[in-house]
Design an enzyme around this catalytic site. Structure first.
Site, PDB file in Angstrom:
ATOM      1  CG  HIS A 105      -2.040   1.088   1.165  1.00 26.89           C
ATOM      2  ND1 HIS A 105      -3.146   1.096   0.650  1.00 26.89           N
ATOM      3  CD2 HIS A 105      -1.943   2.137   1.923  1.00 26.89           C
ATOM      4  CE1 HIS A 105      -3.765   2.388   0.767  1.00 26.89           C
ATOM      5  NE2 HIS A 105      -2.818   3.088   1.693  1.00 26.89           N
ATOM      6  CD  GLU A 175       4.074   1.404  -3.928  1.00 28.64           C
ATOM      7  OE1 GLU A 175       3.395   0.515  -4.417  1.00 28.64           O
ATOM      8  OE2 GLU A 175       3.607   2.778  -3.965  1.00 28.64           O
TER       9      GLU A 175
HETATM   10  C1  GRF Z   1       0.499   2.319  -7.397  1.00 32.77           C
HETATM   11  O1  GRF Z   1      -0.179   3.396  -7.206  1.00 32.77           O
HETATM   12  C2  GRF Z   1       1.098   1.738  -6.358  1.00 32.77           C
HETATM   13  O2  GRF Z   1       1.412   2.668  -5.289  1.00 32.77           O
HETATM   14  C3  GRF Z   1       0.060   0.838  -5.676  1.00 32.77           C
HETATM   15  O3  GRF Z   1      -0.593   0.378  -6.888  1.00 32.77           O
HETATM   16  C4  GRF Z   1      -0.362   1.406  -7.896  1.00 32.77           C
HETATM   17  C5  GRF Z   1       0.110   0.678  -9.368  1.00 32.77           C
HETATM   18  O4  GRF Z   1       1.246   0.073  -9.031  1.00 32.77           O
HETATM   19  N1  GRF Z   1       0.802  -0.382  -4.902  1.00 32.77           N
HETATM   20  P1  GRF Z   1       1.963  -0.937 -10.239  1.00 32.77           P
HETATM   21  O5  GRF Z   1       2.862  -0.078 -10.860  1.00 32.77           O
HETATM   22  O6  GRF Z   1       0.731  -1.413 -10.813  1.00 32.77           O
HETATM   23  O7  GRF Z   1       2.607  -1.962  -9.503  1.00 32.77           O
END
Ligand code: GRF
Length: 196
Positions: A105, A175
Site C-alpha cells: 500500500h 514500494e
Molecule cells: C501504485 O499506485 C502503487 O502505489 C500501488 O498500486 C499502484 C500501481 O502500481 N501499490 P503498479 O505500478 O501497477 O505496481
C-alpha cells in the site's frame, strides 16, 4: 521452489520489481501465475517474461471475480502478492489464503488506508493533511481493507511543493524495494521453519 502468484490491476511496476528479483536470483522463487482483474499493462510484462497470466475481467465477472481467481490459483502456491490490485477480495478468499497473502500500500498504514484509498488519492490525502513524511507498507491481507498485520514499512520525505505525482514517484521507488525485501523475509522464514 517457493511459488508466488501475483494479482494486478495496473502498469505492474511492483510486479516488475518481483520479476527482476526472481530473475536476478535475489528471490529463490518462481512466479507461477499473474492475474489481472482488468486489461492491465502488467500483463504485457508477464508475457514478455514467459510468465503464465490471465485476465479475469471484473466487469464481466462481477461478484464471481474472487471465486474465479480462487479457482485459478494453483494449489501449490506458497504466497499470493497483491501488487497494485484494486478489487476487493471476498472473506472466502482471504480466509482460504490467510497468512499467505500480502499487499503493498502506498502510505504508512494505518493512516491513509481503507476503502477508496488507492493510487493518486492516497498521495493527495497525504499532501492535504500537511504530512512531512509518507511512505509505503507491506501487510498481510485479512478480511478488512488495508487492515492486516504489518510486515514492513519504508518512509519518504514529503518535500515543499510536492505534487501528488512527485510524491507517488518517490513512494513507488520505495514500494519496489520494500516488496522484494518483504517477500525475501517471508521466504527465509518459511524455509527456516521447514528446516527445523
Ligand atoms: C501504485 O499506485 C502503487 O502505489 C500501488 O498500486 C499502484 C500501481 O502500481 N501499490 P503498479 O505500478 O501497477 O505496481
Amino acid at each position: 521452489m517457493f511459488k508466488i502468484a501475483v494479482l494486478i490491476s495496473g502498469g505492474g511496476s511492483n510486479l516488475q520489481a518481483v520479476i527482476d528479483a526472481v530473475e536476478a536470483r535475489r528471490l529463490n522463487a518462481e512466479i507461477g501465475l499473474v492475474i489481472a482483474d482488468r486489461p492491465a499493462g502488467g500483463l504485457d510484462r508477464a508475457g514478455r517474461h514467459g510468465i503464465p497470466c490471465c485476465l479475469l475481467n471484473r466487469r464481466e465477472l462481477g461478484t464471481d471475480l474472487s471465486r474465479e481467481i480462487l479457482n485459478r490459483i494453483p494449489d501449490d502456491t506458497d504466497l499470493i502478492v497483491l501488487a497494485g490490485y484494486l478489487s476487493i477480495l471476498t472473506a472466502e478468499f482471504t480466509s482460504r489464503w490467510e497468512g499467505r497473502i500480502i499487499n503493498i500500500h502506498p502510505a504508512l498504514l494505518p493512516e491513509f488506508g481503507g476503502k477508496g484509498m488507492y493510487g493518486m488519492r492516497v498521495h493527495e490525502a497525504v499532501l492535504k493533511a500537511g504530512k512531512t513524511v509518507s511512505g509505503c507498507t507491506v501487510h498481510y491481507v485479512d478480511s478488512g481493507v488495508d487492515t492486516g498485520r504489518i510486515i514492513g514499512q519504508s518512509t519518504v520525505e514529503v518535500l515543499p511543493g510536492d505534487s501528488p505525482g512527485d510524491l507517488q514517484e518517490r513512494v513507488l521507488e520505495q514500494e519496489h524495494r520494500l516488496l522484494v525485501d518483504s517477500i525475501e523475509r517471508i521466504i527465509n522464514t518459511i524455509s527456516d521453519n521447514r528446516a527445523v
